[in-house]
Design an enzyme around this catalytic site. Structure first.
Site, PDB file in Angstrom:
ATOM      1  N   TYR A  54      23.839 -45.730 -31.778  1.00  5.84           N
ATOM      2  CA  TYR A  54      24.305 -46.133 -30.449  1.00  5.84           C
ATOM      3  C   TYR A  54      23.550 -47.362 -29.958  1.00  5.84           C
ATOM      4  CZ  TYR A  54      26.725 -41.643 -29.888  1.00  5.84           C
ATOM      5  OH  TYR A  54      27.556 -40.566 -30.019  1.00  5.84           O
ATOM      6  N   LYS A  71       0.579 -20.357 -22.229  1.00  7.15           N
ATOM      7  CA  LYS A  71       1.611 -20.688 -21.243  1.00  7.15           C
ATOM      8  C   LYS A  71       2.730 -21.476 -21.912  1.00  7.15           C
ATOM      9  CE  LYS A  71      -0.912 -24.845 -19.805  1.00  7.15           C
ATOM     10  NZ  LYS A  71      -1.912 -25.351 -18.843  1.00  7.15           N
TER      11      LYS A  71
END
Ligand code: PLP
Length: 357
Positions: free
Chosen positions: A249, A28
């Site tokens: 950042y 899956k």
């Protein structure tokens, strides 16, 4: 990179743990991010493939897989049953509506179904007291060929274990005919050798891909699992910092002393977790070091102190197999980032080139 031999090896580990069972390779979520087509090449030795997306089932049939395919959540709407008839998909029945749809479905070829019992997970499946009525209803339908039984464990990887669910399961199903499908990876590795656990089919997901379901209690070496996937990149720049310089950042990392950092061409747009903090393990030219500062969209920074020879173009292993046989387990990276290996694998972005090696 997807490592075909490792996938086959890991599937063999499931077989070794459950020698009397047949093994579903769970593919899956695009084979847990490895790609159905790539995983299929490596996992042809499985007894069947289990997944939940009908489009993925079609992709497997398009690869000419004629063996069993199981839809783990069954069909989502009545017209899905036409695809089941056409492609010979076996499907889970977990609710009464799915029986109603099947009863109204016109087919020449009766379906093989896996009736699901809710033994305590409380996600999908019939409550124990409703299971036998569901079984009797299915058994009376001309649309149904063979009925197998399935359940799913909530705590196979942890201290609670499977005993409480096995008790409910045995009490309800002991005299029903049909094959049993029990056991995800954790149950296959940890519980199948216990007496009285009958599993005709096991469902091997994460272990197939080299993920450790009970990390950090155990590691990949303990279970003899090999990385199914390597995420790697290169350094595209280096920076010499002085004490007090910050990286990235938000300036979340401040150099305590002069140091060299490398900038890696990999970021959260590639599926590397943005919440991986400073200190997340990473290999630079196979040498273990750590990330520094925030992960940005296309880049992240690493401490080059342990790898002074590193420079532009040096290979970086975010997880998986690095140079000279060095391995960084995906579970370790996941843990540092507050998640599990499953999530990292599934999140690798389509823009990352994934060759089968
Ligand atoms: C995903 C899934 C599995 C595989 O679980 P792993 O922990 O990856 O082995 C097994 N059974 C069902 C019903 C699933 O949805």
């Amino acid at each position: 990179m997807v490592h075909a031999e490792s996938l086959s090896h890991n599937l063999g580990r499931a077989r070794a743990c459950a020698p009397d069972a047949r093994v579903w390779a769970v593919v899956k979520a695009n084979a847990y991010g490895h790609g159905i087509e790539r995983a299929f090449e490596a996992l042809r030795g499985a007894d069947g493939f289990a997944l939940l997306d009908l489009a993925e089932a079609e992709r497997l049939r398009a690869l000419d897989w004629r063996g069993p395919i199981l839809l783990l959540e069954g069909v989502f709407e009545p017209r899905d049953l036409e695809l089941c008839s056409r492609l010979n998909l076996w499907h889970v029945i977990h609710c009464t509506e799915q029986i109603d749809w099947l009863a109204a479905h016109k087919t020449h070829a009766p379906h093989r179904v896996f009736l699901k019992m809710n033994s305590g997970m409380n996600r999908l499946g019939f409550q124990p007291q409703a299971l036998r009525a569901a079984w009797a209803r299915l058994n009376a339908l001309p649309q149904v060929d063979e009925i197998s039984l399935v359940t799913h464990f909530s705590d196979a990887d942890g201290p609670r274990g499977i005993a409480h669910q096995m008790a409910a399961w045995e009490a309800t199903t002991h005299d029903l005919p049909g094959e049993r499908s029990l056991a995800n990876s954790a149950a296959t590795l940890r519980h199948l050798s216990a007496a009285g656990v009958r599993a005709d089919w096991v469902r091997a997901g994460i272990l197939t891909y080299g993920g450790v379901p009970d990390f950090p209690e155990h590691d990949a070496a303990f279970w003899d699992l090999r990385p199914g996937m390597t995420l790697r990149s290169r350094l595209i720049a280096t920076q010499n910092l002085v004490a007090g310089d910050t990286v990235g950042y938000g300036s979340t990392f401040t150099a305590p002393a002069p140091m060299r950092v490398g900038v890696v061409a990999c970021g959260y747009a590639d599926g590397y977790p943005r919440h991986a903090p400073t200190g997340t393990p990473i290999l630079v030219d196979g040498v273990r070091t750590t990330t520094v500062g925030r992960v940005s969209m296309d880049m992240l920074a690493v401490d080059l102190t342990p790898v002074p020879h590193a420079g532009l173009g040096t290979e970086v292993t975010l997880w998986g197999c690095g140079p000279r046989g060095r391995v960084l387990g995906i579970d370790e990276v996941a843990r540092a980032a507050g998640t599990i290996g499953y999530e990292l694998m599934c999140a690798v972005a389509p823009r990352v080139p994934m060759s089968l090696v």
